[in-house]
Design an enzyme around this catalytic site. Structure first.
Site, mmCIF file in Angstrom:
data_model
loop_
_atom_site.group_PDB
_atom_site.id
_atom_site.type_symbol
_atom_site.label_atom_id
_atom_site.label_comp_id
_atom_site.label_asym_id
_atom_site.label_seq_id
_atom_site.Cartn_x
_atom_site.Cartn_y
_atom_site.Cartn_z
ATOM 1 N N GLU A 101 -10.115 12.954 19.430
ATOM 2 C CA GLU A 101 -9.519 14.000 18.654
ATOM 3 C C GLU A 101 -10.669 14.609 17.974
ATOM 4 O O GLU A 101 -10.363 15.795 17.808
ATOM 5 C CB GLU A 101 -8.832 13.500 17.620
ATOM 6 C CG GLU A 101 -8.901 14.083 15.737
ATOM 7 C CD GLU A 101 -7.472 13.204 14.814
ATOM 8 O OE1 GLU A 101 -8.531 13.106 13.904
ATOM 9 O OE2 GLU A 101 -7.267 12.112 15.519
ATOM 10 N N SER A 134 -1.341 6.674 14.515
ATOM 11 C CA SER A 134 -1.031 8.239 14.685
ATOM 12 C C SER A 134 -0.446 9.491 13.924
ATOM 13 O O SER A 134 0.670 8.791 14.317
ATOM 14 C CB SER A 134 -1.893 8.241 15.287
ATOM 15 O OG SER A 134 -2.969 10.112 15.832
ATOM 16 N N GLY A 135 -0.843 9.965 13.352
ATOM 17 C CA GLY A 135 0.121 11.814 13.035
ATOM 18 C C GLY A 135 0.359 11.594 11.605
ATOM 19 O O GLY A 135 1.587 13.117 11.423
ATOM 20 N N GLY A 136 -0.787 11.223 10.857
ATOM 21 C CA GLY A 136 -0.744 11.367 9.817
ATOM 22 C C GLY A 136 0.593 11.984 8.910
ATOM 23 O O GLY A 136 1.104 10.525 9.358
ATOM 24 N N HIS A 166 -9.033 6.967 20.730
ATOM 25 C CA HIS A 166 -8.027 8.041 19.951
ATOM 26 C C HIS A 166 -9.085 9.137 19.271
ATOM 27 O O HIS A 166 -8.898 10.152 19.323
ATOM 28 C CB HIS A 166 -6.801 7.540 19.504
ATOM 29 C CG HIS A 166 -5.951 9.011 18.967
ATOM 30 N ND1 HIS A 166 -6.200 8.782 17.834
ATOM 31 C CD2 HIS A 166 -4.740 8.768 18.957
ATOM 32 C CE1 HIS A 166 -5.705 10.096 17.365
ATOM 33 N NE2 HIS A 166 -4.579 9.900 18.395
ATOM 34 N N ASN A 167 -9.187 8.213 18.158
ATOM 35 C CA ASN A 167 -9.787 9.323 17.345
ATOM 36 C C ASN A 167 -10.690 10.206 17.638
ATOM 37 O O ASN A 167 -11.258 11.204 17.538
ATOM 38 C CB ASN A 167 -9.560 8.761 15.682
ATOM 39 C CG ASN A 167 -8.899 7.835 15.319
ATOM 40 O OD1 ASN A 167 -8.156 8.564 15.401
ATOM 41 N ND2 ASN A 167 -8.865 7.989 13.547
ATOM 42 N N ARG A 180 -20.386 17.506 13.230
ATOM 43 C CA ARG A 180 -20.139 16.979 11.564
ATOM 44 C C ARG A 180 -21.236 16.882 10.333
ATOM 45 O O ARG A 180 -20.844 17.162 9.175
ATOM 46 C CB ARG A 180 -18.846 16.456 11.793
ATOM 47 C CG ARG A 180 -17.517 16.454 12.095
ATOM 48 C CD ARG A 180 -15.757 15.840 11.758
ATOM 49 N NE ARG A 180 -15.715 15.665 12.819
ATOM 50 C CZ ARG A 180 -13.739 15.847 12.352
ATOM 51 N NH1 ARG A 180 -13.770 14.931 11.486
ATOM 52 N NH2 ARG A 180 -12.987 15.254 13.089
ATOM 53 N N TYR A 239 -35.099 -7.258 34.363
ATOM 54 C CA TYR A 239 -35.832 -6.101 35.280
ATOM 55 C C TYR A 239 -33.127 -6.126 34.848
ATOM 56 O O TYR A 239 -32.649 -6.209 35.417
ATOM 57 C CB TYR A 239 -35.269 -5.749 36.604
ATOM 58 C CG TYR A 239 -35.080 -4.597 37.132
ATOM 59 C CD1 TYR A 239 -35.924 -3.308 36.933
ATOM 60 C CD2 TYR A 239 -33.811 -4.288 38.261
ATOM 61 C CE1 TYR A 239 -35.220 -1.667 37.093
ATOM 62 C CE2 TYR A 239 -33.048 -2.811 39.107
ATOM 63 C CZ TYR A 239 -34.352 -1.474 37.681
ATOM 64 O OH TYR A 239 -34.021 -0.574 38.422
ATOM 65 N N LYS A 245 -6.919 2.868 19.361
ATOM 66 C CA LYS A 245 -6.323 4.294 18.682
ATOM 67 C C LYS A 245 -8.081 4.742 17.571
ATOM 68 O O LYS A 245 -8.374 5.822 17.721
ATOM 69 C CB LYS A 245 -6.530 3.532 16.625
ATOM 70 C CG LYS A 245 -6.232 3.426 15.852
ATOM 71 C CD LYS A 245 -5.465 5.884 15.962
ATOM 72 C CE LYS A 245 -5.174 6.288 14.468
ATOM 73 N NZ LYS A 245 -6.242 6.903 13.684
ATOM 74 N N MET A 276 0.221 7.589 3.329
ATOM 75 C CA MET A 276 0.718 6.787 4.489
ATOM 76 C C MET A 276 1.910 6.140 4.747
ATOM 77 O O MET A 276 3.627 5.995 5.247
ATOM 78 C CB MET A 276 -0.341 6.587 5.556
ATOM 79 C CG MET A 276 -1.121 7.658 6.378
ATOM 80 S SD MET A 276 -0.140 8.491 7.663
ATOM 81 C CE MET A 276 -0.034 7.432 8.625
ATOM 82 N N GLY A 284 0.664 -1.259 -0.005
ATOM 83 C CA GLY A 284 -0.182 -0.106 0.240
ATOM 84 C C GLY A 284 0.937 1.293 0.061
ATOM 85 O O GLY A 284 0.929 1.371 1.210
ATOM 86 N N LEU A 285 1.141 1.533 -1.476
ATOM 87 C CA LEU A 285 2.178 2.730 -1.176
ATOM 88 C C LEU A 285 0.897 3.956 -1.727
ATOM 89 O O LEU A 285 1.681 5.075 -2.335
ATOM 90 C CB LEU A 285 2.804 3.099 -2.542
ATOM 91 C CG LEU A 285 3.945 1.547 -2.440
ATOM 92 C CD1 LEU A 285 5.051 1.933 -3.397
ATOM 93 C CD2 LEU A 285 5.164 2.041 -0.859
ATOM 94 N N ALA A 286 0.411 4.520 -1.059
ATOM 95 C CA ALA A 286 -0.594 5.602 -0.541
ATOM 96 C C ALA A 286 0.480 6.598 0.018
ATOM 97 O O ALA A 286 1.870 6.211 0.431
ATOM 98 C CB ALA A 286 -1.600 5.974 0.048
#
Length: 483
Positions: free
Chosen positions: A191, A129-131, A187-188, A288, A481, A184, A14, A10-12
């Site tokens: 965020e 995390s960290g972009g 965390h989001n 949002r 109950y 995670k 990130m 996966g070479l996007a």
């Protein structure tokens, strides 16, 4: 040919940056992407002359890796991960390790870990995390899943992660099964809350006090030197007065429609499953959703024409009140997030180290801040702390902010300025700190129309009663109950 130490699929953005990070720390990396031209452009571009090998097929990738193979997936969460595993798993051998570094739903990670374990393979679900900047220079890593495989991947993870206090890595083993991706996800969710709270403070000062972007920039800059010091406050400071080549404030050119990728929604769903009230984060997600309803909002604004009433208080005093209201709300956001992690840990049998989670969030990730050190200290004092606001430090902090917090929320209501997250945080606080709530009436209502029974204040917990409210409904009550 010399074997590569780790593979990445996966070479996007990130994936590329993480590969560059790994290679810069001395690891040889083999890469594969479904679009082969992406592989070629990467190894002949940014990766040229480095210990990075491009592969044209999964078979080539698998064959070039040293055993046990370590292969990290940096691809879109969901069906794409399952499709990749269908192709990859038959090529692997017992003991090989697959690492999912995407934003996968934690229940998918639980399922995949069990499926691969049955085949003799290890599966690690890792929150990252960290972009793009974090991926390149040091992300926060939250691995969970197959504990047996951690020793094999720990040197890589520790090396590439962000560091705080000199050389403390922002990476630690979170727990079994889907614990890493769950943390995670929370965390989001936090965020979402942090971002919405800052946006509400911005609107309060813009519409309530009539401040311009340069003034808000100065205020955010000052706030970033207080307890609010954080990455999100820092970038918000830079954004509010950023100007293009024409001298125009870019923020004023951006349409007020917000996007989301789904982790906020998952956090809310998890809170409902665990019966943990995640009110602030839920309102941040719904904010949002409301923002996305632009056309409807335009129509409604015309139907209910209004001008925001200017807040009459002295500017400096109210700005300080907003800062305190923001800080108190931020504490609630984390308190709710940690309560959700605690509920899930009890449900799934995870042994989460809450202080350590705060520690690894201090660097690399989007919610990194000095504030997290206080959370670490709170759980060091009491690892079984039921809620963050009961810690002595946070009790003093919230108490100090409380009057200002109420002033800000009430001022916004009178002025017609929406504060969905900040007001939800205050309502949660008031509910959580109330010894008696009106749920006695609610339970009576349930018993009236559904014979759901109730407990009494003068009897032991667990003993239930039913009242024949109408005089003709009989004495039969519901069989269960549940609280």
């Amino acid at each position: 040919m010399k074997k590569a130490e780790i593979g990445l699929i996966g070479l996007a953005v990130m994936g590329e940056n993480l590969v560059m990070n790994m290679e810069s720390k001395g690891f040889s990396v083999a890469v594969y992407n479904r679009s082969i031209d992406k592989v070629e452009s990467f190894v002949n571009g940014r990766g040229k002359g480095k210990a990075i090998t491009g592969c044209k097929s999964l078979t080539e990738l698998v064959n070039i890796l040293e055993r046990p193979r370590k292969i990290m997936l940096m691809i879109r969460a969901g069906e794409a991960v399952d499709q990749m595993l269908e192709q990859l798993v038959p090529l692997l051998e017992a003991g090989d390790i697959v690492i999912d570094g995407g934003n996968s739903y934690f229940k998918d990670t639980v399922r995949r870990e069990q499926e691969l374990k049955a085949k003799g393979l290890f599966y690690i679900g890792t929150g990252v995390s960290g972009g793009e900047d974090g991926a390149l220079n040091g992300p926060c890593l939250m691995p969970g899943g197959s504990r047996e495989a951690w020793n094999a991947v720990e040197p890589v993870f520790t090396a590439v992660s962000a560091k705080v206090d000199g050389d403390t890595p922002c990476c630690a083993w979170i727990g079994e099964s889907g614990a890493g991706h769950f943390v995670k996800m929370v965390h989001n969710g936090i965020e979402y809350g942090d971002m919405q709270l800052i946006c509400e403070a911005y609107q309060l000062m813009r519409d309530g006090l009539g401040l311009d972007n340069e003034e808000i920039y100065e205020i955010f800059a000052r706030w970033n030197e207080t307890e609010l010091d954080s990455y999100l406050m820092e970038i918000s400071r830079d954004i509010v007065n950023f100007r293009n080549e024409q001298g125009e404030v870019v923020l004023e050119k951006i349409l007020d429609v917000a996007g989301q990728k789904g982790t906020g929604k998952w956090t809310i769903e998890a809170s409902l499953e665990e019966s943990v009230p995640l009110t602030l984060i839920s309102e941040a997600v719904f904010a949002r959703c409301l923002a996305a309803m632009k056309q409807e909002r335009v129509r409604a604004a015309k139907a209910y024409e209004k001008e925001y009433g200017r807040i009459s208080e002295k500017k400096e005093e109210f700005v300080e009140a907003v800062r305190k209201g923001l800080y108190a709300s931020k504490i609630v956001s984390y308190a709710q997030g940690y309560a959700l992690m605690r509920g899930a840990a009890e449900h799934y049998g995870w042994e989460l180290d809450y202080g350590n989670i705060a520690l690894i969030w201090r660097g690399g990730c989007i919610i990194r801040s000095t504030f997290l050190g206080r959370i670490k200290e709170a759980y060091d004092r009491d690892p079984k702390l039921p809620n963050l606001i009961l810690d002595p430090y946070f009790k003093e902090a919230v108490s100090d902010c409380l009057t200002s917090w109420r002033r800000v929320v009430s001022g916004a209501v009178v002025s017609g300025i929406p504060l969905p997250a900040m007001s939800a945080a205050l309502s949660w606080f008031d509910s959580y700190t109330s010894e008696r709530l009106p749920a006695n009436l609610l339970q009576a209502q349930r018993d009236y129309f559904g014979a759901h029974t109730y407990e009494r204040v003068d009897c032991p917990r667990g003993e239930v009663f039913h009242t024949n409210w109408t005089g003709h409904s009989g004495t039969t009550s519901a069989g269960t109950y549940s609280i």
